[in-house]
Design a protein around this motif. Sequence first.
Motif, PDB file in Angstrom:
ATOM      1  N   GLU A  93       0.819  -1.203   0.000  1.00  8.30           N
ATOM      2  CA  GLU A  93       0.000   0.000   0.000  1.00  8.30           C
ATOM      3  C   GLU A  93       0.860   1.264   0.000  1.00  8.30           C
ATOM      4  OE1 GLU A  93      -3.466   2.218   2.685  1.00  8.30           O
ATOM      5  OE2 GLU A  93      -2.745   0.218   3.222  1.00  8.30           O
ATOM      6  N   SER A  94       1.860   1.322   0.898  1.00  6.70           N
ATOM      7  CA  SER A  94       2.695   2.523   0.971  1.00  6.70           C
ATOM      8  C   SER A  94       3.541   2.689  -0.286  1.00  6.70           C
ATOM      9  CB  SER A  94       3.581   2.485   2.219  1.00  6.70           C
ATOM     10  OG  SER A  94       4.508   1.422   2.145  1.00  6.70           O
ATOM     11  N   THR A 100       0.848   3.982  -3.106  1.00  8.46           N
ATOM     12  CA  THR A 100       0.219   5.278  -2.846  1.00  8.46           C
ATOM     13  C   THR A 100       1.203   6.430  -2.747  1.00  8.46           C
ATOM     14  OG1 THR A 100       0.310   4.942  -0.439  1.00  8.46           O
ATOM     15  CG2 THR A 100      -1.658   4.156  -1.605  1.00  8.46           C
TER      16      THR A 100
END
Length: 489
Positions: free
Chosen positions: A95-96, A99
């Motif tokens: 996710e990091s 994003t």
Amino acid sequence: MEDFGCHSGADRMEAEARANGNAEVLDRFKADYPQGPHDKPQSMCPAFGSLRVGLRMRRVATVLSGSACCVYGLTFVSHFYGARRSVGYVPFNSESLVTGKLFEDIRDAVHELADPARYDAVVVTNLCVPSASGVPLRLLPNEINGVRIIGIDVPGFGVPTHAEAKDVLAGAMLAYARQEIQAGPVPAPAAGRSDRPTVTLLGEMFPADPMMIGAMLAPMGLAVGPVVPCREWRELYSALDSGVVAAIHPFYTASIREFQAAGRKVIGSAPVGYEGTMAWLAAVGEAYGVDPSAAQNAFGPAIKGALAANPIKGRITVSGYEGSELLVARLLIESGAEVPYVGTACAKNEWSLADRDWLEARGVVVKYRASLEDDLAAMEAFNPDLAIGTTPLVQKAKEMARPSLYFTNLISARPLMGPAGAGSLAQVVTAAMAGRGRMEAMQDFFDGVGTGDTAGIWEGAPNLRPDFRAAHQKKLDKQTRAAKAEEMI
């Protein structure tokens, strides 16, 4: 992103990196460190080279951005080699990474580290996954609170060897320092400026070698300058201040580009052996416009005497990934050894041309971007009395009861330059070759033990299952046929 990571193929990761904005970085790597005839020489993770350069500099903090397994391995080997300094790590998840939160975390970490009382610079290194994902380290601020911020990408799919990764960081630091010099006055080195013109030395070497080179330059009215990679930031200014740069290790392409941009002359090869030293001193003299004869006359007889007093008799193959393999081969040949093959994991360029021509004129096969298979084939074909190479080559040599030496720890860790280097290899090389009879006796004694199906520790007889092996081989053959059929389609 679930199936994207270190286990992905190099081609896929490179394609991802180009799609995510890193095409310019990869194109520069291809120009600086050309691959082929092999795509990837077998070396440790290339980022170890740049990590080592940063960890050996005073007042420089190092931060890694990559998969946890990669960071663990890199920090382990760095501390194994005596880093004795913490390595920063910015973890991430899918996710990091997707994003952009990872970049924000890196930026926050850099701001937290940028303490001018502790650091002159902070180096942030993208490993494979962040590089492939396009994490934009170029968007980090150039400095925070007076602390320089240097972001580099060192992906295994872009930088072929750990030796060349040293150049990635060294070149980035020289580029930063050159911009500082162009902007205005910079601090003088802690030891002060030399009162004589200096020669910067490019490449890590045995600590005694720069002192020996300095002694040889003195009769010419010259002095030795800093060794790049440097040990502290101010040395970068002094390195760029030298009129001549000696590419002792020829693969520092990015660094050489910075020196040339600063108007500095670059010479190749190194003062190894008699002929190598005489030619190198002549090249320095020509570059500075001074007569080299005083230095040649002062040190030539001493080098000849050291070579004659420490002869090496025997056939030796040389291979490695440090970049100094051709220099070691020259020294061995001048010491009397027969060297039929030299393999180096580094690429061919103009700065190793003189060494290559010298070796080939003496019948030596010189292999750039050599693979382990190349080195093993040379060892088997030439049947040397001693094989010098990497860990897996040494292991194979020992299995064959052939004397061998690990290049990095036993050859690079000795002086090679001038009179001090002329006799430095004889003792360890001769002692290793003398042990062949003992190794053959051990091979005869342990013949058949711990090989093939009998490898390992058994309380009873090994549980051999040739039927399993045959079934697995059929599966592999089927996969090969299917892959060939797809290629035809």
